[in-house]
Scaffold this motif. Structure first.
Motif, mmCIF file in Angstrom:
data_model
loop_
_atom_site.group_PDB
_atom_site.id
_atom_site.type_symbol
_atom_site.label_atom_id
_atom_site.label_comp_id
_atom_site.label_asym_id
_atom_site.label_seq_id
_atom_site.Cartn_x
_atom_site.Cartn_y
_atom_site.Cartn_z
ATOM 1 N N TYR A 1 0.842 -1.199 0.000
ATOM 2 C CA TYR A 1 0.000 0.000 0.000
ATOM 3 C C TYR A 1 0.879 1.251 0.000
ATOM 4 C CZ TYR A 1 0.746 0.022 5.084
ATOM 5 O OH TYR A 1 1.310 0.052 6.326
ATOM 6 N N GLY A 2 0.256 2.374 -0.301
ATOM 7 C CA GLY A 2 0.984 3.606 -0.597
ATOM 8 C C GLY A 2 2.057 3.985 0.415
ATOM 9 N N TYR A 3 1.672 4.077 1.694
ATOM 10 C CA TYR A 3 2.637 4.531 2.700
ATOM 11 C C TYR A 3 3.812 3.563 2.800
ATOM 12 C CZ TYR A 3 4.573 6.075 7.122
ATOM 13 O OH TYR A 3 5.420 6.525 8.086
ATOM 14 N N GLU B 1 7.710 12.231 -0.550
ATOM 15 C CA GLU B 1 6.882 11.052 -0.272
ATOM 16 C C GLU B 1 5.634 11.020 -1.126
ATOM 17 O OE1 GLU B 1 5.979 10.477 3.851
ATOM 18 O OE2 GLU B 1 7.908 11.354 4.422
ATOM 19 N N GLY B 2 5.026 12.209 -1.288
ATOM 20 C CA GLY B 2 3.746 12.255 -1.987
ATOM 21 C C GLY B 2 3.848 11.974 -3.470
ATOM 22 N N GLN C 1 12.374 4.813 0.567
ATOM 23 C CA GLN C 1 13.331 5.540 1.407
ATOM 24 C C GLN C 1 14.363 4.603 2.015
ATOM 25 O OE1 GLN C 1 11.480 8.085 4.268
ATOM 26 N NE2 GLN C 1 10.959 9.617 2.708
ATOM 27 N N SER D 1 6.255 4.063 -0.015
ATOM 28 C CA SER D 1 7.152 5.214 0.096
ATOM 29 C C SER D 1 8.226 4.958 1.150
ATOM 30 C CB SER D 1 6.358 6.490 0.393
ATOM 31 O OG SER D 1 6.111 6.608 1.761
ATOM 32 N N MET D 2 7.865 4.216 2.215
ATOM 33 C CA MET D 2 8.857 3.868 3.233
ATOM 34 C C MET D 2 9.933 2.965 2.649
ATOM 35 S SD MET D 2 8.202 5.403 6.020
ATOM 36 C CE MET D 2 7.640 6.756 5.009
ATOM 37 N N TYR E 1 1.985 9.052 -5.437
ATOM 38 C CA TYR E 1 0.545 8.879 -5.692
ATOM 39 C C TYR E 1 0.136 9.209 -7.121
ATOM 40 C CZ TYR E 1 0.314 7.713 -0.848
ATOM 41 O OH TYR E 1 0.533 7.085 0.339
ATOM 42 N N ARG F 1 -7.042 -0.535 3.547
ATOM 43 C CA ARG F 1 -5.919 0.010 2.802
ATOM 44 C C ARG F 1 -6.023 -0.423 1.358
ATOM 45 N NH1 ARG F 1 -1.659 -1.269 7.364
ATOM 46 N NH2 ARG F 1 -1.768 0.725 8.445
ATOM 47 N N LYS F 2 -5.435 0.391 0.485
ATOM 48 C CA LYS F 2 -5.466 0.041 -0.925
ATOM 49 C C LYS F 2 -4.159 -0.654 -1.274
ATOM 50 C CE LYS F 2 -6.722 1.911 -5.398
ATOM 51 N NZ LYS F 2 -7.014 3.124 -6.160
#
Lengths: 215, 111
Positions: free
Chosen positions: B28-30, B46-47, B37, B33-34, B50, B75-76
Protein backbone atom coordinates in the motif's frame (compact mmCIF):
# COMPACT_ATOMS: atom_id res chain seq x y z
CA UNK A 1 -6.64 12.40 14.13
CA UNK A 2 -4.97 15.12 12.16
CA UNK A 3 -3.61 18.08 14.08
CA UNK A 4 -4.92 21.55 13.33
CA UNK A 5 -2.28 22.49 10.77
CA UNK A 6 -2.49 19.26 8.79
CA UNK A 7 -6.28 19.24 8.97
CA UNK A 8 -6.39 22.68 7.36
CA UNK A 9 -4.02 21.55 4.60
CA UNK A 10 -5.88 18.30 4.05
CA UNK A 11 -9.29 19.97 3.89
CA UNK A 12 -8.00 22.31 1.20
CA UNK A 13 -6.64 19.36 -0.77
CA UNK A 14 -9.88 17.41 -0.29
CA UNK A 15 -12.08 20.21 -1.61
CA UNK A 16 -9.72 21.06 -4.45
CA UNK A 17 -9.41 17.46 -5.66
CA UNK A 18 -13.09 16.62 -5.19
CA UNK A 19 -14.31 19.56 -7.25
CA UNK A 20 -13.48 17.86 -10.53
CA UNK A 21 -16.87 16.59 -11.60
CA UNK A 22 -15.63 14.87 -14.74
CA UNK A 23 -13.26 12.53 -12.89
CA UNK A 24 -13.92 9.00 -11.67
CA UNK A 25 -15.52 9.36 -8.26
CA UNK A 26 -14.23 6.05 -6.96
CA UNK A 27 -10.61 6.76 -7.95
CA UNK A 28 -10.92 10.25 -6.48
CA UNK A 29 -12.17 8.96 -3.12
CA UNK A 30 -9.58 6.18 -3.01
CA UNK A 31 -6.64 8.48 -3.62
CA UNK A 32 -7.99 10.99 -1.05
CA UNK A 33 -8.18 8.13 1.41
CA UNK A 34 -4.58 7.15 0.65
CA UNK A 35 -3.36 10.72 1.06
CA UNK A 36 -5.14 10.95 4.43
CA UNK A 37 -3.70 7.68 5.64
CA UNK A 38 -0.21 8.73 4.54
CA UNK A 39 -0.56 12.06 6.28
CA UNK A 40 -1.72 10.38 9.50
CA UNK A 41 1.35 8.14 9.46
CA UNK A 42 3.72 11.02 8.69
CA UNK A 43 2.17 13.18 11.37
CA UNK A 44 3.31 10.73 14.04
CA UNK A 45 6.85 11.45 12.80
CA UNK A 46 6.23 15.15 13.29
CA UNK A 47 5.83 15.93 9.58
CA UNK A 48 3.36 18.34 8.02
CA UNK A 49 1.47 18.03 4.75
CA UNK A 50 4.07 20.27 3.13
CA UNK A 51 6.89 17.89 4.13
CA UNK A 52 5.01 15.01 2.57
CA UNK A 53 3.45 16.50 -0.55
CA UNK A 54 5.82 19.38 -1.26
CA UNK A 55 5.61 23.10 -0.56
CA UNK A 56 3.27 23.86 -3.43
CA UNK A 57 0.19 21.87 -2.44
CA UNK A 58 -1.91 23.31 -5.23
CA UNK A 59 0.38 22.13 -8.01
CA UNK A 60 0.73 18.77 -6.23
CA UNK A 61 -3.06 18.43 -6.32
CA UNK A 62 -3.08 19.43 -9.98
CA UNK A 63 -0.62 16.61 -10.63
CA UNK A 64 -2.87 14.13 -8.82
CA UNK A 65 -6.02 15.35 -10.60
CA UNK A 66 -4.36 15.03 -13.98
CA UNK A 67 -3.73 11.34 -13.36
CA UNK A 68 -7.24 10.47 -12.15
CA UNK A 69 -9.08 8.77 -15.01
CA UNK A 70 -12.19 10.43 -16.45
CA UNK A 71 -15.57 9.14 -15.32
CA UNK A 72 -17.37 6.64 -17.52
CA UNK A 73 -19.40 8.73 -19.95
CA UNK A 74 -22.47 6.58 -19.33
CA UNK A 75 -22.60 7.67 -15.69
CA UNK A 76 -22.02 11.28 -16.63
CA UNK A 77 -24.96 11.19 -19.05
CA UNK A 78 -27.24 9.68 -16.39
CA UNK A 79 -26.17 12.28 -13.87
CA UNK A 80 -26.66 15.17 -16.28
CA UNK A 81 -30.13 13.98 -17.35
CA UNK A 82 -31.09 13.69 -13.70
CA UNK A 83 -29.96 17.26 -12.96
CA UNK A 84 -31.68 18.65 -16.07
CA UNK A 85 -35.00 16.89 -15.40
CA UNK A 86 -35.04 17.85 -11.74
CA UNK A 87 -34.16 21.47 -12.54
CA UNK A 88 -36.97 21.71 -15.11
CA UNK A 89 -39.34 20.01 -12.63
CA UNK A 90 -38.64 22.61 -9.96
CA UNK A 91 -38.94 25.57 -12.37
CA UNK A 92 -42.19 24.25 -13.83
CA UNK A 93 -43.68 23.37 -10.44
CA UNK A 94 -42.87 26.77 -8.93
CA UNK A 95 -44.16 28.57 -11.98
CA UNK A 96 -47.43 26.61 -11.90
CA UNK A 97 -48.10 26.83 -8.16
CA UNK A 98 -47.10 30.47 -7.70
CA UNK A 99 -48.96 31.58 -10.82
CA UNK A 100 -52.05 29.67 -9.76
CA UNK A 101 -51.93 30.92 -6.16
CA UNK A 102 -51.47 34.56 -7.17
CA UNK A 103 -54.43 34.36 -9.49
CA UNK A 104 -56.65 32.33 -7.17
CA UNK A 105 -56.00 34.15 -3.89
CA UNK A 106 -55.11 37.67 -5.02
CA UNK A 107 -56.87 37.79 -8.36
CA UNK A 108 -53.67 38.93 -10.06
CA UNK A 109 -52.37 37.73 -13.42
CA UNK A 110 -54.07 35.25 -15.69
CA UNK A 111 -55.42 31.81 -14.92
CA UNK A 112 -53.88 30.63 -18.15
CA UNK A 113 -50.64 31.36 -19.88
CA UNK A 114 -50.11 32.13 -23.54
CA UNK A 115 -46.71 31.60 -25.06
CA UNK A 116 -45.00 30.87 -28.35
CA UNK A 117 -43.66 27.36 -28.79
CA UNK A 118 -40.40 28.49 -30.45
CA UNK A 119 -39.63 31.11 -27.82
CA UNK A 120 -40.55 28.66 -25.07
CA UNK A 121 -37.99 26.14 -26.28
CA UNK A 122 -35.30 28.84 -26.59
CA UNK A 123 -36.03 29.96 -23.02
CA UNK A 124 -35.73 26.40 -21.65
CA UNK A 125 -32.43 25.81 -23.48
CA UNK A 126 -31.20 29.22 -22.31
CA UNK A 127 -32.12 28.36 -18.71
CA UNK A 128 -30.13 25.14 -18.91
CA UNK A 129 -27.10 27.02 -20.25
CA UNK A 130 -27.46 29.60 -17.47
CA UNK A 131 -27.67 26.81 -14.89
CA UNK A 132 -24.50 25.25 -16.31
CA UNK A 133 -22.66 28.57 -16.21
CA UNK A 134 -23.88 29.25 -12.68
CA UNK A 135 -22.60 25.90 -11.39
CA UNK A 136 -19.27 26.37 -13.23
CA UNK A 137 -18.86 29.84 -11.77
CA UNK A 138 -19.56 28.69 -8.22
CA UNK A 139 -17.20 25.70 -8.52
CA UNK A 140 -14.47 27.96 -9.88
CA UNK A 141 -15.10 30.36 -7.03
CA UNK A 142 -14.72 27.56 -4.46
CA UNK A 143 -11.51 26.37 -6.15
CA UNK A 144 -10.21 29.91 -6.00
CA UNK A 145 -10.71 29.98 -2.23
CA UNK A 146 -8.49 26.90 -1.63
CA UNK A 147 -4.85 27.17 -0.59
CA UNK A 148 -5.10 30.80 0.42
CA UNK A 149 -2.31 31.79 2.79
CA UNK A 150 -4.54 34.32 4.43
CA UNK A 151 -8.17 33.40 5.02
CA UNK A 152 -10.52 35.79 3.26
CA UNK A 153 -12.97 37.43 5.64
CA UNK A 154 -16.32 35.66 5.80
CA UNK A 155 -18.30 38.75 4.88
CA UNK A 156 -16.17 39.29 1.78
CA UNK A 157 -16.79 35.69 0.71
CA UNK A 158 -20.49 36.14 1.40
CA UNK A 159 -20.58 39.31 -0.67
CA UNK A 160 -18.79 37.61 -3.59
CA UNK A 161 -21.27 34.71 -3.67
CA UNK A 162 -24.16 37.12 -3.19
CA UNK A 163 -23.09 39.17 -6.21
CA UNK A 164 -22.61 36.07 -8.38
CA UNK A 165 -26.08 34.82 -7.36
CA UNK A 166 -27.73 38.20 -7.99
CA UNK A 167 -26.21 38.45 -11.45
CA UNK A 168 -27.52 35.01 -12.36
CA UNK A 169 -30.97 35.57 -10.87
CA UNK A 170 -31.11 38.78 -12.91
CA UNK A 171 -30.18 36.87 -16.06
CA UNK A 172 -32.85 34.25 -15.32
CA UNK A 173 -35.46 37.02 -15.10
CA UNK A 174 -34.25 39.05 -18.08
CA UNK A 175 -33.73 36.20 -20.50
CA UNK A 176 -37.40 35.29 -21.21
CA UNK A 177 -38.17 39.00 -21.70
CA UNK A 178 -35.33 39.37 -24.19
CA UNK A 179 -36.30 36.37 -26.34
CA UNK A 180 -38.46 37.46 -29.33
CA UNK A 181 -41.80 35.73 -29.89
CA UNK A 182 -41.91 33.18 -32.64
CA UNK A 183 -43.49 29.81 -33.32
CA UNK A 184 -46.97 28.46 -32.73
CA UNK A 185 -49.03 30.15 -30.03
CA UNK A 186 -50.13 27.89 -27.20
CA UNK A 187 -52.53 28.63 -24.35
CA UNK A 188 -52.44 26.49 -21.21
CA UNK A 189 -54.08 26.83 -17.79
CA UNK A 190 -51.27 27.87 -15.47
CA UNK A 191 -51.87 24.94 -13.11
CA UNK A 192 -50.79 22.65 -15.98
CA UNK A 193 -47.21 23.71 -15.28
CA UNK A 194 -47.53 22.38 -11.75
CA UNK A 195 -48.76 19.09 -13.21
CA UNK A 196 -45.84 18.92 -15.66
CA UNK A 197 -43.46 19.74 -12.79
CA UNK A 198 -44.83 16.90 -10.66
CA UNK A 199 -44.57 14.44 -13.55
CA UNK A 200 -40.95 15.48 -14.24
CA UNK A 201 -40.14 15.22 -10.56
CA UNK A 202 -41.55 11.71 -10.39
CA UNK A 203 -39.49 10.77 -13.46
CA UNK A 204 -36.30 12.11 -11.85
CA UNK A 205 -37.19 10.29 -8.63
CA UNK A 206 -37.65 6.97 -10.46
CA UNK A 207 -34.42 7.46 -12.44
CA UNK A 208 -32.59 8.14 -9.20
CA UNK A 209 -33.98 5.00 -7.54
CA UNK A 210 -33.25 2.87 -10.56
CA UNK A 211 -29.69 4.03 -11.30
CA UNK A 212 -28.73 5.13 -7.76
CA UNK A 213 -27.58 8.48 -9.08
CA UNK A 214 -27.21 10.44 -5.86
CA UNK A 215 -25.79 7.74 -3.62
CA UNK B 1 17.84 19.19 -7.87
CA UNK B 2 14.12 19.82 -7.83
CA UNK B 3 13.83 20.17 -11.59
CA UNK B 4 16.11 17.30 -12.55
CA UNK B 5 14.21 15.03 -10.15
CA UNK B 6 11.07 15.60 -12.10
CA UNK B 7 12.75 14.88 -15.41
CA UNK B 8 11.45 12.12 -17.62
CA UNK B 9 14.49 9.94 -16.91
CA UNK B 10 13.99 10.12 -13.19
CA UNK B 11 10.28 9.50 -13.50
CA UNK B 12 10.95 6.43 -15.61
CA UNK B 13 13.42 5.06 -13.10
CA UNK B 14 11.07 5.74 -10.20
CA UNK B 15 8.32 3.96 -12.07
CA UNK B 16 10.58 0.93 -12.55
CA UNK B 17 11.47 0.89 -8.86
CA UNK B 18 7.82 1.10 -7.83
CA UNK B 19 6.89 -1.82 -10.11
CA UNK B 20 9.81 -3.74 -8.68
CA UNK B 21 8.76 -3.22 -5.07
CA UNK B 22 5.12 -4.05 -5.78
CA UNK B 23 6.27 -7.25 -7.44
CA UNK B 24 7.82 -8.49 -4.17
CA UNK B 25 4.47 -8.41 -2.41
CA UNK B 26 1.15 -6.50 -2.52
CA UNK B 27 1.97 -3.08 -1.11
CA UNK B 28 0.00 0.00 0.00
CA UNK B 29 0.98 3.61 -0.60
CA UNK B 30 2.64 4.53 2.70
CA UNK B 31 4.51 1.24 2.87
CA UNK B 32 5.76 1.78 -0.66
CA UNK B 33 7.15 5.21 0.10
CA UNK B 34 8.86 3.87 3.23
CA UNK B 35 10.48 1.09 1.22
CA UNK B 36 11.73 3.55 -1.40
CA UNK B 37 13.33 5.54 1.41
CA UNK B 38 14.80 2.43 3.02
CA UNK B 39 16.52 1.59 -0.25
CA UNK B 40 17.96 5.08 -0.10
CA UNK B 41 16.41 6.58 -3.22
CA UNK B 42 17.47 10.17 -2.65
CA UNK B 43 14.99 12.81 -1.58
CA UNK B 44 11.93 11.51 -3.37
CA UNK B 45 9.14 13.61 -1.94
CA UNK B 46 6.88 11.05 -0.27
CA UNK B 47 3.75 12.26 -1.99
CA UNK B 48 5.19 11.96 -5.48
CA UNK B 49 4.32 8.26 -5.60
CA UNK B 50 0.55 8.88 -5.69
CA UNK B 51 0.33 10.52 -9.12
CA UNK B 52 2.58 7.73 -10.39
CA UNK B 53 0.40 5.04 -8.80
CA UNK B 54 -2.66 6.59 -10.45
CA UNK B 55 -0.93 6.58 -13.80
CA UNK B 56 0.22 2.96 -13.42
CA UNK B 57 -3.38 2.01 -12.66
CA UNK B 58 -4.63 3.88 -15.69
CA UNK B 59 -2.06 2.09 -17.85
CA UNK B 60 -3.30 -1.18 -16.30
CA UNK B 61 0.20 -2.10 -15.10
CA UNK B 62 -1.01 -2.44 -11.51
CA UNK B 63 -4.38 -2.91 -9.89
CA UNK B 64 -5.37 -1.49 -6.55
CA UNK B 65 -7.80 -3.16 -4.20
CA UNK B 66 -9.22 -1.86 -0.95
CA UNK B 67 -8.65 -4.50 1.71
CA UNK B 68 -8.83 -4.74 5.46
CA UNK B 69 -5.33 -4.64 6.94
CA UNK B 70 -4.22 -6.70 9.94
CA UNK B 71 -4.11 -3.60 12.13
CA UNK B 72 -7.58 -2.40 11.29
CA UNK B 73 -8.15 0.30 8.71
CA UNK B 74 -8.88 -0.39 5.06
CA UNK B 75 -5.92 0.01 2.80
CA UNK B 76 -5.47 0.04 -0.92
CA UNK B 77 -3.06 -2.74 -1.84
CA UNK B 78 -1.42 -2.73 -5.24
CA UNK B 79 -0.50 -5.74 -7.31
CA UNK B 80 1.23 -6.13 -10.66
CA UNK B 81 -0.87 -7.17 -13.63
CA UNK B 82 0.52 -9.31 -16.40
CA UNK B 83 1.20 -6.18 -18.43
CA UNK B 84 2.97 -4.78 -15.37
CA UNK B 85 5.23 -7.83 -15.14
CA UNK B 86 6.17 -7.39 -18.79
CA UNK B 87 6.80 -3.68 -18.37
CA UNK B 88 9.04 -4.41 -15.39
CA UNK B 89 11.03 -7.01 -17.32
CA UNK B 90 11.47 -4.46 -20.08
CA UNK B 91 12.61 -1.81 -17.60
CA UNK B 92 15.18 -4.17 -16.08
CA UNK B 93 16.46 -5.03 -19.55
CA UNK B 94 16.86 -1.36 -20.53
CA UNK B 95 18.40 -0.53 -17.20
CA UNK B 96 21.03 -3.26 -17.57
CA UNK B 97 21.89 -2.00 -21.04
CA UNK B 98 22.43 1.50 -19.68
CA UNK B 99 23.98 0.88 -16.31
CA UNK B 100 27.34 -0.65 -17.24
CA UNK B 101 28.30 1.65 -20.13
CA UNK B 102 27.34 4.71 -18.09
CA UNK B 103 29.39 3.49 -15.11
CA UNK B 104 32.39 2.86 -17.38
CA UNK B 105 32.16 6.24 -19.07
CA UNK B 106 32.01 8.00 -15.74
CA UNK B 107 35.01 6.00 -14.48
CA UNK B 108 37.10 6.86 -17.56
CA UNK B 109 36.25 10.48 -17.05
CA UNK B 110 38.06 10.18 -13.74
CA UNK B 111 35.09 11.20 -11.67
Amino acid sequence: MLNEENLAYYEDMLIYIRLNANKSEQQTEEVLFELLEHLLHSQTEGKTAKDVFGDDLKSYCDEVIEEIPGELTNNTVKYLSFIVIQFLAIISLCHGIIGFAIHYFFDLGESSMTFQLGSGIVVIVGYLILLYLFIKTILRWIKGTSFKKKKTKTWVEFLQVWIISMVFIGLFILFPIAVPSFGKTINLPIITFAGVGIVLYIISFILNKKYRITN
Amino acid sequence: MEISQRSQLFKGILKGCILSIIKMQPTYGYELSMKLQEFGLPDVSEGSIYPILLRLQREKLIIGEMRKSDTGPNRKYYQLTEAGQMQLAEFIHHWDLLKQPVDKIIEKGGN
